[in-house]
Write an enzyme that holds these catalytic residues in place. Structure first.
Site, short mmCIF file in Angstrom:
data_model
loop_
_atom_site.label_atom_id
_atom_site.label_comp_id
_atom_site.label_asym_id
_atom_site.label_seq_id
_atom_site.Cartn_x
_atom_site.Cartn_y
_atom_site.Cartn_z
CE LYS A 1 -1.99 2.67 2.98
NZ LYS A 1 -1.86 3.94 2.23
CD GLU B 1 13.14 0.34 9.49
OE1 GLU B 1 13.68 1.36 9.98
OE2 GLU B 1 13.67 -0.78 9.52
CB CYS C 1 12.97 8.47 8.74
SG CYS C 1 13.95 7.43 7.66
CD GLU D 1 9.97 12.34 12.21
OE1 GLU D 1 8.81 11.92 12.36
OE2 GLU D 1 10.85 11.71 11.61
#
Ligand code: NAD
Length: 498
Positions: free
Chosen positions: A192, A267, A301, A398
Site C-alpha cells: 500500500k 521503521e 526519517c 520530529e
C-alpha cells in the site's frame, strides 16, 4: 545516452500521467472501489489527479490472491527463479528511469536531479541486491549436547503474506525496499503506497504485470491509511506487516496486529543528533550537516535535525550552515538548477511553519529562513534555529521539514554530558559524529542510542547496511541479511537417530 532537459520532460508531462491510477489485484489491473482521492503537484499546489482508492473489499481480494499464490504457484518457484524475476524487475525499472523519475518528481516535488540520479538508481540497486539473497537464505546444522545421537538443523521459510505499508517521502525507494526482500524470501505481497503518492507504485504495478510473476504474488492497493492500511493490518490472511511511517501509526499497528499475532517490523520517525567536535574537518562537516537536514526538504526519517557543536567553533559552523541554507535554490521539482523542493502537502507545510513559530515563541533565534517563500506550492525556506534548549518542542519532536535546531557544548571531553543531551530523545534512529579523533569517534559511537551511526559522513546508506531504529524509531531492520530474514520464520528440527 544524453538526458532530456527538464523542459523537454515538462512538455511530455500529460503523456506520462495519461494512464489512470489503478489497483493490481491477482494479476489484474482494476479500478478501486473505495472513495475518490486527490493527489497533488506540490511544486504548484495544484491537484495532479484523482483515483479511486482501495476499499476494504479490494484489500480482501488482494490478501486472498496473495494467499492463493503463496500456497499455489509461488511455492513451486525456485529461489533461482525468484532471483531472476527480481532482477528482471530491476532491469525493467532501470530501462524506464527517465519516466519514473519524472513521475516521482511530479508527485512529490523532489528535484528531478534527486529522483533521476539517486532515488531511481537506488530503487534499482535495492531490487538487484535482494535478488541475490533469494538463493542464499539457508538454515544451518547445529551441534547439540543431548544424550544420544542427533541430527539437528534450522530451516528458513517465508513468513507468508506480507503487508507492506509505505509513506510518501520516498515512494519508489520504499516500495523497492519492501518488495525486494519480501519476494526474495518467498513471500507474496500486498503493497500500500501512501495516498498522497500513488503514482510510481501504480506504474510499478504495470511493469510487474508483464514480467512473469504468477498472479497474486504482488498486489498493489493505493488507498487511505485508515481504510486500506487498516484492512491490511487486520486481515487474517496477512502474516506480517512491514510498516514505514509515523511513530503514532506504528504504535496503532502494534495494538491492531496484536489480535492476530502478525509479525511486525516498524521503521518510524527520528530526531537524529549531529555532533561536531572542534577537531573535525569543519568545511566537510558544515556541508554535510546542511545536506543532512535540507536534502528532500528535511522529509527524511534519518535527517540530522539536532546539531550539538563545540562552542569554540559554533559561530563558524552555524553561520556556515546558514549560508548554505540561504544559497540553496528552492523551487519546483522540474525547474532547472533547483536543489530543494517543496514539502509534500499544504498540511505538512503548515505543520512545519507551526513548529518554527513555536520555536520563536519559546525564545529560539532564526539564523536563516523561518517562513514560506511567496510563491505557489508547499514550500518552506531552509531554516536554522539557534539558542534552542532541550525542552522546546522543536528540539523534542520530529518536524519532518527543513529545520535544524542548534545547541553548543563547552567541554568536548565531557562525553557523559554530550551523550546525555544527544540521547535525550524518545527517538533513536540515526546519529552523526564529526571528529578526527579515532578514539573519540569509537567511544561516542558505542554509546549513542541509535540504530545507525555515521562518522564523518551524512550518508552511508547501502542495501547491504542494516537500517532501523531504537526506542520510538521502531524495531526490525531493513537492508542486509537481517532485512531479508525479517520476512522468514525459523524452524529448528531435531531428529533422534539412535
Ligand atoms: P503515516 O504514519 O501517516 O503514514 C504512513 C503510511 O501508513 C501511509 O501509507 C498511510 O496511508 C498508512 N496509514 C495511515 N494510517 C494507517 C492505519 N490506521 N493503518 C495502517 N496504515 C495506515 O506517516 P507519513 O506522515 O506518511 O510519513 C512520515 C513519517 O514516516 C515520519 O514520521 C517519518 O519519520 C517516517 N519515516 C520513517 C522512515 C524509517 O525508515 N524509519 C522512513 C521514512 C519515513
Amino acid at each position: 545516452m544524453s538526458q532530456p532537459s527538464a523542459t523537454a520532460l515538462t512538455n511530455s508531462t500529460p503523456d506520462v500521467l495519461r494512464s489512470p491510477i489503478r489497483l493490481l489485484v491477482d494479476g489484474q489491473w482494476v479500478e478501486g472501489t473505495g472513495e475518490s482521492i486527490d493527489f497533488f503537484d506540490p511544486s504548484e499546489g495544484t491537484v495532479l489527479g484523482t483515483f479511486a482508492g482501495a476499499s476494504e473489499a479490494d484489500v480482501d481480494r488482494a490478501a486472498r490472491a496473495a494467499r492463493a499464490a503463496l500456497d499455489g504457484p509461488w511455492s513451486r518457484v525456485t529461489p533461482a527463479q525468484r532471483a531472476t524475476l527480481l532482477w528482471r524487475l530491476a532491469d525493467a525499472l532501470e530501462e524506464r528511469i527517465e519516466e519514473f523519475s519524472l513521475l516521482e518528481t511530479l508527485n512529490t516535488g523532489k528535484p528531478l536531479s534527486l529522483t533521476r540520479q539517486f532515488e531511481l538508481p537506488q530503487a534499482v540497486a535495492i531490487l538487484r541486491y535482494n535478488a541475490g539473497w533469494a538463493t542464499k537464505l539457508n538454515g544451518e546444522t547445529r551441534d547439540v549436547s543431548l544424550p544420544g545421537e542427533w541430527h539437528t538443523f534450522t530451516m528458513r521459510r517465508p513468513v507468508g503474506v506480507a503487508g507492506l505499508i509505505v509513506p510518501w517521502n520516498n515512494p519508489i525507494v520504499m516500495a523497492a525496499a519492501k518488495l525486494g526482500p519480501a519476494l526474495a524470501a518467498g513471500c507474496t505481497t500486498v503493497l500500500k503506497p501512501a495516498e498522497l503518492t500513488p503514482v510510481t507504485a501504480a506504474r510499478l504495478g504495470e511493469l510487474i504485470c508483464g514480467l512473469g510473476f504468477p498472479d497474486g504474488v504482488v498486489n498493489i492497493v493505493p488507498g487511505l491509511g485508515h481504510v486500506a492500511g487498516e484492512a491490511i493490518a487486520t486481515h487474517p490472511l496477512v502474516d506480517k506487516i512491514s510498516f514505514t511511517g509515523s511513530t503514532a501509526i506504528g504504535q496503532h499497528l502494534q495494538r491492531t496486529t496484536a489480535a492476530t499475532m502478525k509479525r511486525l517490523s516498524l521503521e518510524l520517525g527520528g530526531k537524529s543528533p549531529v555532533l561536531i567536535f572542534a577537531d573535525a574537518d569543519l568545511d566537510r562537516a558544515i556541508e554535510a550537516a546542511a545536506m543532512s537536514i535540507y536534502a528532500n526538504s528535511g522529509q527524511v526519517c534519518a535527517a540530522g535535525s539536532r546539531l550539538y557543536v563545540d562552542a569554540r567553533v559554533a559561530d563558524r559552523v552555524i553561520s556556515g550552515i546558514a549560508e548554505r541554507a540561504a544559497a540553496l535554490r528552492v523551487g519546483g521539482g522540474l525547474e532547472e538548477g533547483v536543489t530543494t523542493g517543496p514539502l509534500i502537502s499544504a498540511r505538512q507545510r503548515d505543520r512545519v511553519l507551526g513548529y518554527i513559530e513555536q520555536g520563536r515563541e519559546a525564545g529560539a533565534g532564526v539564523a536563516v529562513g523561518g517562513s514560506a517563500p511567496d510563491r505557489p506550492g508547499f514550500f518552506v525556506q531552509p531554516t536554522v534555529l539557534t539558542d534552542t534548549h532541550a525542552d522546546m518542542s522543536v528540539v523534542r519532536e520530529e518536524i519532518f521539514g527543513p529545520v535544524l535546531v542548534t545547541q553548543t557544548f563547552d567541554d568536548p571531553d565531557d562525553l557523559d554530558a554530550i551523550l546525555g543531551r544527544a540521547n535525550a530523545s524518545e527517538y533513536g534512529l540515526s546519529s552523526y559524529i564529526w571528529t578526527r579523533d579515532l578514539s573519540r569517534a569509537h567511544r561516542v559511537a558505542r554509546r549513542l542510542q541509535a540504530g545507525n551511526v555515521r562518522v564523518n559522513t551524512y550518508s552511508g546508506m547501502d542495501p547491504n547496511m542494516p537500517f532501523g531504529g531504537f526506542k520510538a524509531s521502531g524495531y526490525g531492520k531493513e537492508n542486509g541479511r537481517e532485512g531479508v530474514e525479517a520476512y522468514t520464520e525459523l524452524t529448528s528440527v531435531a531428529i533422534r537417530l539412535d
